[in-house]
Design an enzyme around this catalytic site. Structure first.
Site, PDB file in Angstrom:
ATOM      1  N   GLY A  77       1.945 -16.295   2.869  1.00 43.15           N
ATOM      2  CA  GLY A  77       2.650 -15.497   3.870  1.00 43.15           C
ATOM      3  C   GLY A  77       2.107 -15.635   5.275  1.00 43.15           C
ATOM      4  CG  HIS A 174      10.507 -29.161   4.418  1.00 40.21           C
ATOM      5  ND1 HIS A 174      10.270 -28.884   3.082  1.00 40.21           N
ATOM      6  CD2 HIS A 174      10.258 -30.487   4.581  1.00 40.21           C
ATOM      7  CE1 HIS A 174       9.909 -30.005   2.461  1.00 40.21           C
ATOM      8  NE2 HIS A 174       9.893 -30.986   3.347  1.00 40.21           N
TER       9      HIS A 174
HETATM   10  C1  GRF Z   1       4.869 -23.506   4.662  1.00 38.79           C
HETATM   11  O1  GRF Z   1       4.099 -24.652   4.841  1.00 38.79           O
HETATM   12  C2  GRF Z   1       6.326 -23.836   4.690  1.00 38.79           C
HETATM   13  O2  GRF Z   1       6.616 -24.979   5.420  1.00 38.79           O
HETATM   14  C3  GRF Z   1       6.650 -24.082   3.238  1.00 38.79           C
HETATM   15  O3  GRF Z   1       5.864 -23.171   2.540  1.00 38.79           O
HETATM   16  C4  GRF Z   1       4.677 -22.918   3.280  1.00 38.79           C
HETATM   17  C5  GRF Z   1       4.499 -21.428   3.316  1.00 38.79           C
HETATM   18  O4  GRF Z   1       3.238 -21.084   3.827  1.00 38.79           O
HETATM   19  N1  GRF Z   1       8.063 -23.912   3.010  1.00 38.79           N
HETATM   20  P1  GRF Z   1       2.889 -19.562   4.105  1.00 38.79           P
HETATM   21  O5  GRF Z   1       3.093 -18.803   2.789  1.00 38.79           O
HETATM   22  O6  GRF Z   1       3.801 -19.054   5.171  1.00 38.79           O
HETATM   23  O7  GRF Z   1       1.459 -19.537   4.521  1.00 38.79           O
END
Ligand code: GRF
Length: 265
Positions: A77, A174
């Site tokens: 998160g 992404h």
């Molecule tokens: C991010 O790197 C995003 O690009 C991918 O999932 C990851 C989530 O990271 N879809 P976080 O939970 O926000 O730290």
């Protein structure tokens, strides 16, 4: 079982990281956008065209209620936190009104509780199908009057049950420069391929795997010495800057989807 703020739900089975599964939903239809239809009549003058387009868009100031965002997350998160911080600093122009998670014990849920953000957690294994729990999520989104769904590390396929009602109002981030390296382990794919530039992409969600129209991208340099983990961390640094900025555009009514093209005013 679907619960708000339930600390007693056992950890989800953890076996599902489904980002690589093919989706079967219909693709986002091409937008025959009557709102911007006459922009092409203003020939030869891009500035005049933009002005015409802008006049057709609902602006943030026209809204009576604050713009409300729901973040979907399954993991750490950190993007959710960046959105929260931006909102608290008055830079987002939006309220982070709901966190939706399929992982009751995940860090994103912890962050939401610490910040007093309403949480909707659910246990997918307790439903017959994706559609069954998505119907419940949809009810929660409607009850919370959500304007925009922001996927931030939500590790579940999303079906047309959610995509269709939020067509053009659901975005994802992404960790690659799409259309390169969709799906799982984007940083690992980039390293394996030997690219010298990768990055982050924010895009609309459609019926495919990371295939929706691209809203914004940020580049990150890659060196031959980089590991996938190192690259991933540098990309995520950029994500935490990019995502709040993009959400602020939506909150201000500055984003328009026009087929595969995305206009930001
Ligand atoms: C991010 O790197 C995003 O690009 C991918 O999932 C990851 C989530 O990271 N879809 P976080 O939970 O926000 O730290």
């Amino acid at each position: 079982m679907s619960k708000h703020e339930n600390n007693n739900i056992p950890e989800q089975d953890g076996k599902l990281n489904e980002e690589n599964e093919p989706l079967t939903m219909p693709a986002l239809p091409a937008v025959a956008d009557s709102d911007v239809g006459d922009a092409t009549d203003v020939e030869g003058d891009p500035a005049a065209q933009l002005l015409e387009l802008e006049q057709t868009l609902p602006q943030g100031d026209d809204r009576n209620a604050p713009y409300r965002v729901a973040v979907f997350a399954s993991g750490s998160g950190s993007n959710f936190q960046a959105l929260l911080d931006s909102s608290k600093a008055g830079k987002l122009g939006a309220e982070v009104a709901l966190l939706v998670s399929d992982k009751p014990q995940c860090k994103a849920v912890e962050r939401a509780r610490a910040a007093g953000v309403p949480v909707f957690v659910f246990t997918p294994a307790e439903y017959e199908s994706r559609e069954a729990y998505e119907v419940i999520i949809l009810e929660e989104l409607k009850a919370a009057k959500i304007d925009l769904i922001v996927l931030a590390g939500y590790m579940r396929l999303i079906t047309s049950t959610l995509v269709e009602p939020y067509m053009g109002k659901m975005i994802n981030i992404h960790p690659s420069l799409l259309p390169s390296f969709p799906g799982k382990d984007a940083a690992g794919q980039a390293i394996a391929h030997g690219v010298r530039v990768s990055g982050a992409t924010v895009h609309f969600v459609d019926g495919g795997m990371d295939t929706g129209p691209i809203i914004a991208q940020r580049a990150v340099e890659v060196t031959p010495e980089d590991s996938a983990t190192e690259l991933q961390l540098r990309i995520q640094d950029q994500e935490r800057l990019l995502y709040p900025e993009v959400v602020s555009w939506f909150a201000a009514g500055r984003v328009k989807l026009d087929g595969r093209k995305v206009w930001v005013f």
